[in-house]
Design an enzyme around this catalytic site. Structure first.
Site, short mmCIF file in Angstrom:
data_model
loop_
_atom_site.label_atom_id
_atom_site.label_comp_id
_atom_site.label_asym_id
_atom_site.label_seq_id
_atom_site.Cartn_x
_atom_site.Cartn_y
_atom_site.Cartn_z
N GLU A 1 3.98 -5.79 7.06
CA GLU A 1 3.16 -4.79 7.74
C GLU A 1 3.47 -4.69 9.23
O GLU A 1 3.39 -3.62 9.82
CB GLU A 1 1.68 -5.09 7.56
CG GLU A 1 1.15 -4.86 6.16
CD GLU A 1 1.33 -6.05 5.23
OE1 GLU A 1 2.17 -6.92 5.49
OE2 GLU A 1 0.62 -6.08 4.21
N GLY B 1 0.48 -5.16 0.57
CA GLY B 1 -0.66 -5.15 -0.35
C GLY B 1 -0.30 -5.66 -1.73
O GLY B 1 -1.16 -6.10 -2.49
N GLU C 1 -0.62 -9.31 -1.39
CA GLU C 1 -2.06 -9.57 -1.22
C GLU C 1 -2.79 -9.46 -2.56
O GLU C 1 -3.70 -10.24 -2.84
CB GLU C 1 -2.64 -8.59 -0.20
CG GLU C 1 -2.14 -8.86 1.21
CD GLU C 1 -2.61 -7.82 2.20
OE1 GLU C 1 -2.29 -6.63 2.00
OE2 GLU C 1 -3.27 -8.18 3.18
N ALA D 1 0.87 -1.18 0.00
CA ALA D 1 0.00 0.00 0.00
C ALA D 1 0.90 1.23 0.00
O ALA D 1 2.08 1.14 0.38
CB ALA D 1 -0.88 -0.02 1.25
N1 T1G Z 1 4.71 3.36 0.00
C1 T1G Z 1 5.23 4.54 -0.38
N2 T1G Z 1 6.53 4.75 -0.67
C2 T1G Z 1 7.36 3.69 -0.53
C3 T1G Z 1 6.90 2.42 -0.11
C4 T1G Z 1 5.50 2.27 0.15
N3 T1G Z 1 4.98 1.11 0.51
N4 T1G Z 1 7.97 1.59 -0.08
C5 T1G Z 1 9.04 2.31 -0.45
N5 T1G Z 1 8.68 3.56 -0.73
C6 T1G Z 1 9.56 4.63 -1.20
C7 T1G Z 1 10.60 5.01 -0.17
O1 T1G Z 1 10.06 5.94 0.76
C8 T1G Z 1 11.68 5.60 -1.05
O2 T1G Z 1 11.21 6.88 -1.41
C9 T1G Z 1 11.61 4.74 -2.31
O3 T1G Z 1 10.31 4.14 -2.30
C10 T1G Z 1 12.66 3.64 -2.35
O4 T1G Z 1 12.52 2.93 -1.12
C11 T1G Z 1 -3.03 -3.16 3.26
C12 T1G Z 1 -1.38 -1.69 4.69
C13 T1G Z 1 10.34 -1.97 -1.29
C14 T1G Z 1 12.14 -3.25 -0.07
O5 T1G Z 1 6.23 -2.20 4.14
O6 T1G Z 1 10.53 -2.34 2.38
O7 T1G Z 1 0.73 -2.86 2.25
O8 T1G Z 1 13.11 8.22 -0.46
O9 T1G Z 1 14.82 3.49 -0.25
O10 T1G Z 1 16.06 0.05 -0.21
O11 T1G Z 1 -1.72 -4.95 3.94
O12 T1G Z 1 11.19 0.34 0.26
O13 T1G Z 1 13.09 7.56 -2.90
O14 T1G Z 1 11.44 9.25 -2.02
O15 T1G Z 1 13.44 1.65 0.80
O16 T1G Z 1 15.38 -0.60 -2.61
C15 T1G Z 1 3.78 -2.80 3.11
C16 T1G Z 1 8.12 -0.94 2.47
C17 T1G Z 1 3.07 -1.47 3.20
C18 T1G Z 1 7.33 -2.18 2.04
C19 T1G Z 1 12.69 -1.23 -1.45
N6 T1G Z 1 4.98 -2.66 2.33
N7 T1G Z 1 9.21 -0.69 1.55
O17 T1G Z 1 13.82 -0.97 -0.68
O18 T1G Z 1 14.39 1.36 -1.52
S1 T1G Z 1 1.67 -1.57 4.25
C20 T1G Z 1 6.14 -2.34 2.94
C21 T1G Z 1 10.37 -1.42 1.63
C22 T1G Z 1 0.54 -2.50 3.38
C23 T1G Z 1 -1.61 -3.71 3.30
C24 T1G Z 1 -0.69 -2.87 4.13
C25 T1G Z 1 11.47 -0.97 0.70
C26 T1G Z 1 11.63 -1.89 -0.53
P1 T1G Z 1 12.28 8.07 -1.73
P2 T1G Z 1 13.85 2.38 -0.42
P3 T1G Z 1 15.02 -0.06 -1.27
#
Ligand code: T1G
Length: 697
Positions: free
Chosen positions: A125, A102, A105, A63
């Site tokens: 999450e 997500g 999912e 998400a």
């Molecule tokens: N939403 C928005 N921005 C995101 C993002 C996300 N989910 N994930 C990463 N970014 C942005 C981050 O801020 C950075 O931005 C750029 O992408 C590169 O990220 C309903 C509610 C995917 C493994 O928890 O683990 O889904 O600084 O520097 O080291 O069940 O990002 O460039 O402007 O980390 O290569 C669940 C979180 C959400 C994944 C990549 N998903 N992200 O790592 O790059 S909750 C997560 C990561 C959800 C549902 C629920 C990592 C990555 P900027 P980065 P990276």
């Protein structure tokens, strides 16, 4: 059609493509685009099978976290996924990069999943204080069974493609990097074999097999130990358990209720703040993103002690050759032996192989002369905290090292500017402050000197990432950011014991807040003599440093864990701190000498005096420009001292308490106790008068 999701047909395959850099997060635009593209695919009579694929570096990574806390805009994610699952034609998800949260999912709402071998999947999450809120807790166990689903969802750990295949999360894994080609080929196979629409929600054999299992009780018991103080991991267990007790639709409803509870928890706010802050700190104010970076191919470290050895390991771990210099062969041999023992212990725990031990040891060499540093790109000095000695060393390095070599000090309190002045290259001098144990703690305080060049700053920030550290750029002052605040907390903790509290009472207040260790347990770990010598140095320099009961411990040789007695006592081979009546006697004796009548000290006073003094100091650090943003201070404390990430860091935590409350208490302590540390920071007063927070800076 949205500009982030497109639909086109290739042969009998209807292709839905997401293109929303950087990680194809499921923003409102992406969700709406996906619904529109799905409708188009359903209507496309010539499309026998649909394919969901993403452009860029990864499949959907979750998400859009940036939307959290804002009103949800339709279509919601779970509803969108339900539309995919209800499709009247099979949908294939083609996974590359990381299908997370997500994103996974959404893939589970499709009917088949193919991944390239380099892909990873996960439901992280829980690391954001949440739980999979779009069907992950109900669909994943239908593929993997209870235990694996609980493991993945309560740890948030990623699973590689091969393991995902074995677990039934994906149906096929292909080598190669052309995810579109891999996806089209697999979708064509599904079409040629007339495979049916296979909805995960209808799979029941894994549910039947684990119904009534006591694995849920087992996970709750483990989490009581591992996830102390955390909220969402326990809700994850409840949500997964619902998949085994309720029909799918009711399970989804239960998941939604539990997700909402997590979303409303202050821990979610703290963890998401920490997530973005960790990424923001690498964007240094005033340092252009395209600043050139010097190549670091070979590194020198001076000092093979605890810090020098740990520092050297970081470079060997990153495949960078490193030479350690000592003054005596036996010190060098001892240091290298400690490094080898550290690696052997890690291998014994199965975290690295024996081959990796040898590979890393082969990257570490020793020397007794700085001549071997003539071709290194960076030298890190890690000798004890004597300014005279550091100046002498930097003067020598200035002569020996090639032009352009970066000269860094691991000093934890001394002035980088003063050290730089002992060289002809102050623009190449910087502080690289590692935290003990240097090969474990993720924080790297990068201390810019007045004359440090942008190129050297950018190189240091880049290097932090290469050695798997979180680099925070800080200004040059006594203790920089972390230790400057820690010393204030330490002084309050000592004073509270002078006044009537016990060391264990102070420590418990801090561990109850979520710190892994209390103030005094930490002093025992670092060594009581460290603080004692700093106090003695400051007294010698004429500063008014009050006597304290901890001086007596040092003078009686109670130096902490290394002497198995300090503030606490320790049994042989055991690091568990045990309160020692001998220390109570020493404290009572000290109070008597000082004419102090001990008083009742409440836990609340301990919390406020230890923590608000840090917040007040943090405000001074910000107004002096030693830290650029409050999030830099938050990350320093989370990664340098174990401040609980679910509270977001000291400044975020203060914002949540309310700066007016903090300021009122600081002013009261200033009246009651006096002392520079309680003088309210101007910035704190300004923010309160303007009704703003640290986070608004
Ligand atoms: N939403 C928005 N921005 C995101 C993002 C996300 N989910 N994930 C990463 N970014 C942005 C981050 O801020 C950075 O931005 C750029 O992408 C590169 O990220 C309903 C509610 C995917 C493994 O928890 O683990 O889904 O600084 O520097 O080291 O069940 O990002 O460039 O402007 O980390 O290569 C669940 C979180 C959400 C994944 C990549 N998903 N992200 O790592 O790059 S909750 C997560 C990561 C959800 C549902 C629920 C990592 C990555 P900027 P980065 P990276």
């Amino acid at each position: 059609m949205s500009d982030v999701v497109t639909y086109n047909r290739e042969g009998s395959i209807g292709v839905i493509t997401v293109n929303y850099p950087p990680v194809n997060a499921l923003s409102h635009g992406v969700r709406s685009g996906l619904v529109a593209a799905l409708e188009q695919g359903q209507k496309d009579a010539d499309a026998k099978v649909l394919l969901l694929v993403c452009e860029g570096r990864t499949f959907i990574a979750g998400a859009d976290i940036r939307e959290f806390g804002k009103p949800m805009q339709e279509p919601g994610l779970a509803a969108m996924i339900e539309q995919f699952e209800n499709s009247n034609k099979p949908i294939v998800a083609a996974i590359h990069g990381t299908a997370l949260g997500g994103g996974l999912e959404t893939a589970l709402g499709c009917h088949y999943r193919v991944a390239v071998s380099s892909a990873k999947v996960g439901l992280p999450e829980v690391k954001l204080g949440l739980l999979p809120g779009a069907g992950g807790t109900q669909r994943l166990p239908r593929l993997t069974g209870a235990r694996k689903a609980l493991e993945m969802i309560t740890t948030g750990e990623f699973v590689n493609a091969r393991d995902a295949l074995d677990l039934g999360i994906v149906d096929a894994v292909e080598d190669g990097t052309d995810i579109r080609g891999v996806g089209l080929a697999y979708a064509q196979k599904i079409a040629d074999e007339n495979k049916p629409v296979r909805r995960v929600r209808d799979l029941t054999d894994r549910i039947e097999a684990d119904k009534g299992s006591d694995v849920f009780g087992e996970f709750r018991a483990n989490l009581e130990k591992k996830a102390r103080g955390l909220f969402s991991p326990f809700k994850c267990v409840d949500a997964v358990e619902a998949a085994f007790n309720l029909p799918f639709e009711e399970g989804m409803k239960r998941e939604r209720e539990l997700f909402t509870e997590c979303m409303e928890s202050p821990q979610r706010a703290g963890l998401i703040h920490a997530f973005f802050a960790e990424r923001e700190v690498s964007k240094v104010k005033g340092l252009p993103k395209d600043t050139p970076v010097r190549e670091i191919k070979k590194v020198g470290v001076i000092g093979a002690g605890t810090m020098g050895g740990g520092i050297a390991m970081n470079f060997a771990n990153a495949g960078i050759p490193v030479t350690i210099a000592e003054v005596k062969q036996d010190a060098l041999d001892k240091g290298l032996a400690v490094i080898r023992r550290n690696y052997e212990n890690t291998a014994k725990k199965g975290r690295i192989t024996q081959a990796q031990v040898e590979e890393r040891m082969s990257l570490i060499s020793g020397t007794l002369t700085y001549d071997d540093f003539s071709d290194v790109d960076l030298v890190i000095e890690a000798v004890f905290e004597s300014m005279d000695l550091k100046k002498k060393i930097f003067g020598q390095l200035d002569q020996t090292c090639k032009p352009g070599a970066i000269l860094a000090s691991n000093t934890s309190t001394l002035s980088i500017d003063e050290i730089a002045a002992s060289t002809e290259r102050p623009q190449d001098v910087i502080g690289l402050h590692f935290f003990s144990p240097a090969n474990v703690m993720k924080l790297l305080e990068i201390v810019r000197g007045e004359k440090t060049s942008d190129e050297v700053k950018a190189t240091a920030m880049d290097l932090a990432k290469r050695i798997n550290k979180v680099g925070v750029m800080v200004g040059n002052c006594y203790g920089f950011v972390g230790n400057r605040m820690l010393h204030k907390r330490g002084a309050e903790a000592m004073a509270l014991v002078n006044e009537g509290a016990s060391p264990q009472q102070v420590d418990k207040v801090l561990t109850d807040l979520g710190f892994p260790m209390g103030q005094f347990a930490m002093s025992d770990l670092a060594g009581i003599d460290i603080g004692y010598s700093i106090r003695q140095e400051r007294r010698k320099a004429g500063e008014d440093v009050p006597a304290t009961w901890m001086d007596k411990l040092a003078e009686q040789g109670r130096l902490g864990q290394k002497t198995r007695a300090g503030v606490y006592k320790y049994e042989e081979g055991n690091r568990k701190p045990i309160p020692d009546p001998e220390v109570d006697r020493i404290i009572a004796e000290f109070r008597q000498e000082q004419g102090i009548t001990p008083r009742e000290v409440t836990d609340q006073e301990i919390l406020e005096r230890c923590m608000y003094v840090m917040v007040n100091e943090g405000a001074k650090i910000l107004e002096e420009g030693i830290a650029d943003r409050s999030l830099d201070i938050d990350i320093t404390w989370i990664y340098g001292y174990g401040f609980p990430a679910y509270r977001g860091g000291p400044m975020f935590w203060a914002d949540q308490i309310g700066l007016d409350v903090i300021l009122g208490t600081v002013e009261q302590f200033y009246d009651d106790l006096g002392g520079e540390q309680w003088k309210p920071a101007g910035l704190l007063q300004e923010l309160v008068s303007e009704g703003r927070k640290f986070g608004d800076l």
